[in-house]
Design a protein around this motif. Structure first.
Motif, short mmCIF file in Angstrom:
data_model
loop_
_atom_site.label_atom_id
_atom_site.label_comp_id
_atom_site.label_asym_id
_atom_site.label_seq_id
_atom_site.Cartn_x
_atom_site.Cartn_y
_atom_site.Cartn_z
N PRO A 175 0.83 -1.22 0.00
CA PRO A 175 0.00 0.00 0.00
C PRO A 175 0.85 1.27 0.00
CG PRO A 175 -0.71 -1.53 1.72
CD PRO A 175 0.58 -2.06 1.18
N GLN A 176 1.94 1.26 0.80
CA GLN A 176 2.84 2.43 0.81
C GLN A 176 4.27 1.93 0.99
OE1 GLN A 176 2.50 5.44 3.90
NE2 GLN A 176 3.99 6.72 2.83
N ALA A 177 4.91 1.66 -0.14
CA ALA A 177 6.20 0.98 -0.10
C ALA A 177 7.30 1.82 0.54
CB ALA A 177 6.61 0.59 -1.52
N ALA A 178 7.18 3.14 0.43
CA ALA A 178 8.22 4.02 1.00
C ALA A 178 7.59 5.36 1.28
CB ALA A 178 9.39 4.18 0.01
N LYS A 179 8.34 6.23 1.94
CA LYS A 179 7.84 7.58 2.18
C LYS A 179 7.45 8.22 0.85
CE LYS A 179 6.60 11.06 4.32
NZ LYS A 179 5.35 10.93 5.06
N SER A 180 8.19 7.90 -0.20
CA SER A 180 7.96 8.54 -1.50
C SER A 180 6.82 7.92 -2.30
CB SER A 180 9.26 8.45 -2.32
OG SER A 180 9.62 7.09 -2.48
N ALA A 181 6.21 6.84 -1.80
CA ALA A 181 5.16 6.17 -2.57
C ALA A 181 3.83 6.90 -2.44
CB ALA A 181 5.01 4.73 -2.09
N SER B 148 12.19 1.42 -6.50
CA SER B 148 12.11 2.79 -6.02
C SER B 148 10.82 3.43 -6.52
CB SER B 148 13.32 3.58 -6.52
OG SER B 148 13.17 4.94 -6.18
N PRO B 149 9.90 3.80 -5.62
CA PRO B 149 8.61 4.33 -6.10
C PRO B 149 8.74 5.50 -7.09
CG PRO B 149 8.46 3.82 -3.77
CD PRO B 149 9.92 3.67 -4.16
N PRO B 150 9.62 6.50 -6.87
CA PRO B 150 9.70 7.57 -7.86
C PRO B 150 10.51 7.19 -9.10
CG PRO B 150 10.93 8.15 -5.85
CD PRO B 150 10.41 6.77 -5.67
N MET B 151 11.34 6.15 -9.03
CA MET B 151 12.15 5.73 -10.17
C MET B 151 12.03 4.22 -10.35
SD MET B 151 15.57 8.05 -9.84
CE MET B 151 16.16 7.57 -11.47
N TRP C 22 16.66 0.60 -8.14
CA TRP C 22 16.48 -0.04 -6.83
C TRP C 22 16.82 0.94 -5.71
CZ3 TRP C 22 14.51 -4.89 -7.05
CH2 TRP C 22 14.77 -5.68 -8.16
N ASP C 23 15.92 1.05 -4.74
CA ASP C 23 16.30 1.68 -3.47
C ASP C 23 17.08 0.64 -2.68
OD1 ASP C 23 15.27 4.23 -3.75
OD2 ASP C 23 13.35 3.76 -2.80
N VAL C 24 18.03 1.11 -1.89
CA VAL C 24 18.82 0.19 -1.07
C VAL C 24 18.56 0.47 0.40
CG1 VAL C 24 21.15 -0.51 -0.42
CG2 VAL C 24 20.62 0.01 -2.82
N GLU D 271 11.76 13.04 7.51
CA GLU D 271 10.62 12.20 7.11
C GLU D 271 11.07 10.79 6.74
OE1 GLU D 271 7.39 15.33 5.20
OE2 GLU D 271 9.12 14.73 3.99
N MET D 272 12.19 10.71 6.02
CA MET D 272 12.68 9.38 5.62
C MET D 272 13.12 8.58 6.85
SD MET D 272 14.63 9.98 1.99
CE MET D 272 15.73 11.28 2.53
N ILE D 273 13.77 9.25 7.78
CA ILE D 273 14.21 8.57 9.01
C ILE D 273 13.00 8.12 9.82
CG2 ILE D 273 15.31 8.96 11.26
CD1 ILE D 273 17.36 10.72 9.74
N GLN D 274 12.03 9.02 9.92
CA GLN D 274 10.84 8.69 10.71
C GLN D 274 10.09 7.49 10.13
OE1 GLN D 274 7.77 11.74 10.84
NE2 GLN D 274 7.72 11.55 13.06
N PHE D 275 9.99 7.45 8.81
CA PHE D 275 9.31 6.33 8.16
C PHE D 275 10.01 5.01 8.51
CE2 PHE D 275 8.56 3.37 4.65
CZ PHE D 275 7.18 3.43 4.51
N GLN D 276 11.32 4.99 8.36
CA GLN D 276 12.06 3.75 8.60
C GLN D 276 12.03 3.36 10.08
OE1 GLN D 276 12.77 2.02 6.06
NE2 GLN D 276 13.51 0.30 7.26
#
Lengths: 207, 279
Positions: B149-155, B179-182, B186-188, B218-223
Motif C-alpha cells: 500500500p505504501q512501499a516508501a515515504k515517497s510512494a 524505487s517508487p519515484p524511479m 532499486w532503493d537500497v 521524514e525518511m528517518i521517521q518512516f524507517q
C-alpha cells in the motif's frame, strides 16, 4: 494433596475475542476465548517462528498469530497460512491443546484432563493481582494453598474474600472473589487486597 | 568457509554523530568496548585499553575484536543521485540473528506493517529464487514480489514492489526494492546489527534512496516507524535465540530466504545468537 486444575484468570478478564498469556508450572501458555465463547489453551509459541500467540488476535472461532497471520482453530489445528492462500495447511501444523474449564468465576487449566471438575466458589469475581513473592509466602500469610480457593479474612473487611492462588515461581497470581457486595464494598476489598500484597512483599524483603 | 565471529567487522556508531571525547561505553560480542571521537577520527578500544581496528563505511563506524578482512561491498553507496540516510540506532532485546532473519521476511508485512508495507487480502508470497552464491559467500533472494500500500515515504499509492535480498555478513543484510519515484531503479536499505550479547543487539538501519521530495527527517521517521513495529515482534519470539536445528519451527515456501540464511550460518560456523539444541 494433588492439585490438578490451576486457576489462571477471572471469568470477566477474558471476554469473547480475548487472549491472555499464562505462566503454568510446565511452560508459557496462551488462553483465549472465541467469539462464541469457547475457551482454548495452547503453548504460547507459534510453531512457525516462535512468536507469542497471546499477542495475536481472535477472529471468530480462530486465533491468528500477529507475526504472519497463521490461524489456529479451537482444537489447535492450523487452518490458514496467509502467505499461501490456496494451501490447505498440513495436519502436522498444529499446536497442542490443553484442558481448560470455567467454574466458580474462574478460568482453569490443566496439563492433562483431571478426573474431577474444578471447584465452585460461590462468589463473584473481584480482581486478580500479582504478588512479587513465591506462593509459599502467600500461603503462609493467607492460609490457602495454590489451586484450592478458600476464604481469607483481611483487616477492615466485614466478610472474608475467596482467594485462588496461582503459583508462577518467583511471583504468585492471586485471583480474588467476593460474596455479592455493593461497589463501595468492592472498592474497600480491592484496597484491602493491595494492602495484603504490600504486606506479603514487605515480609519477603524483611526475611 | 568458516570464519571466527571475532574477525568480522561490526557497526558501533554513526560516523557523522560520534560520541564526545569521553566516549560511549557499549558491548561487542559480550565484551565491553568504548567508542569515541579521537583527534584523527573515531577510536574504539577494549576495557583494557587495547585499540581496535576501525573503518568507516556506509555512514557507520565499524570495528573488529580480532583480525578483520574486507568489509562487504555495497556499490550503490557510491552512485550519484542517491540520498544516504543514517536512520539511527534501535536497541532490541533479541538475538542479532533474529533481527536479520526478520529483515529477510516479507510474509509478515500485512500483519506487522499493516497498510504500509502490506495489507490483507494481499498476503500471498509468490515463488522467488534463493541461493547461496558460493563465489561471494552470500545468500541472495531474487524475484521477490509483494503488493504494498505504501512501499516508501515517497510512494503515492499501492504498487507491486519487487525485492532482492542479500546477506553478505552474519549480522548484516542489504535489500534492494523498487524505487517508487524511479521504478527502473532499486532503493537500497541495509540493516547493520551490532551484537551486544547473544540476546541483545543494537540495530543500525541505513538507506541509499532515490527520493528528492521527502525531508531527511521524514525518511528517518518512516524507517524508524517500520523498525519499531518489527521490534514488537522481535522481543516476543520464543526462544530469544535463533533456532538453527530444523524441527523446532515449521517453515513454508515463503521462508526460503530464512532457511538459506540459517543453513549459511551453520555452514560458516556462525552460532553467536543461535540456539543449537531444541530446548
Amino acid at each position: 494433596m494433588s492439585v490438578s486444575w490451576t486457576p489462571v484468570a477471572l471469568t470477566p478478564d477474558l471476554p469473547p475475542g480475548g487472549a491472555v498469556p499464562v505462566r503454568a508450572p510446565w511452560g508459557e501458555l496462551v488462553v483465549w476465548r472465541s467469539a462464541t465463547g469457547r475457551l482454548s489453551c495452547f503453548p504460547e509459541r507459534c510453531p512457525h517462528r516462535g512468536m507469542r500467540l497471546s499477542h495475536g488476535f481472535v477472529r471468530g472461532e480462530m486465533i491468528s498469530c500477529i507475526y504472519h497471520g497463521w490461524r489456529y482453530d479451537t482444537a489447535g489445528q492450523c487452518r490458514k497460512i496467509p502467505a499461501h492462500p490456496d494451501l490447505e495447511p498440513p495436519a502436522a501444523i498444529r499446536v497442542h491443546s490443553y484442558p481448560v474449564a470455567e467454574a466458580g468465576g474462574l478460568i482453569w487449566i490443566a496439563k492433562t484432563l483431571p478426573e474431577s471438575a474444578p471447584p465452585e466458589t460461590g462468589a463473584e469475581p473481584l480482581r486478580s493481582l500479582v504478588i512479587a513473592s513465591p506462593a509459599s509466602a502467600v500461603t503462609e500469610a493467607a492460609g490457602v494453598v495454590p489451586g484450592v480457593p478458600g476464604p481469607v479474612s483481611l483487616p477492615d473487611l466485614a466478610a472474608p474474600l475467596i482467594l485462588a492462588l496461582q503459583d508462577m515461581g518467583e511471583e504468585t497470581a492471586v485471583h480474588a472473589l467476593i460474596t455479592p457486595a455493593d461497589s463501595a464494598a468492592r472498592i474497600a476489598a480491592s484496597r484491602a487486597l493491595e494492602a495484603f500484597r504490600r504486606a506479603v512483599e514487605a515480609e519477603e524483603i524483611a526475611a | 568457509m568458516t570464519r571466527d565471529k571475532r574477525d568480522e567487522w561490526y557497526p558501533v556508531a554513526i560516523a557523522a554523530m560520534l560520541p564526545p571525547a569521553r566516549g560511549r561505553d557499549t558491548l561487542l560480542l559480550g565484551e565491553p568496548i568504548r567508542v569515541r571521537a579521537g583527534d584523527s577520527g573515531p577510536q574504539v578500544e577494549t576495557a583494557e585499553g587495547r585499540a581496535l581496528p576501525v573503518t568507516i563505511a556506509y555512514g557507520h563506524v565499524w570495528t573488529c575484536l580480532g583480525t578483520p578482512g574486507d568489509l562487504f561491498p555495497i556499490p550503490e553507496a557510491a552512485q550519484p543521485g542517491r540520498r544516504l540516510v543514517d536512520v539511527g540506532m534501535v536497541r532490541v532485546k533479541c538475538s542479532p540473528l533474529r533481527a536479520v532473519e526478520n529483515f529477510l521476511d516479507i510474509a509478515h508485512f500485512p500483519f506487522v506493517h499493516t497498510d504500509i508495507l502490506g495489507s490483507e487480502p494481499h498476503t500471498e508470497v509468490y515463488r522467488y529464487d534463493v541461493r547461496i552464491r558460493d563465489e561471494v559467500d552470500e545468500v541472495w533472494a531474487t524475484k521477490v514480489r509483494f503488493y504494498q500500500p505504501q512501499a516508501a515515504k515517497s510512494a503515492e499509492g499501492g504498487i507491486e514492489t519487487e525485492y532482492m535480498y542479500r546477506v553478505p555478513h552474519p549480522t548484516c543484510s542489504v535489500l534492494y526494492k523498487t524505487s517508487p519515484p524511479m521504478p527502473g531503479e532499486w532503493d537500497v536499505i541495509a540493516l547493520f546489527v551490532q551484537p551486544l550479547t547473544e540476546e541483545l543487539c543494537d540495530v543500525w538501519p541505513w538507506m541509499a534512496l532515490y527520493d528528492d521530495a521527502s525531508s531527511m527527517a521524514e525518511m528517518i521517521q518512516f524507517q524508524q516507524m517500520i523498525f519499531l513495529q518489527d521490534r514488537s515482534i522481535l522481543e516476543n519470539q520464543i526462544p530469544r535465540r535463533l533456532p538453527l536445528d530444523p524441527g523446532m519451527e515449521s517453515p513454508t515456501r515463503a521462508d526460503l530466504t530464512s532457511i538459506a540464511y540459517r543453513r549459511w550460518l551453520k555452514r560458516r560456523g556462525y552460532t553467536y545468537g543461535a540456539q543449537l539444541v531444541a530446548a
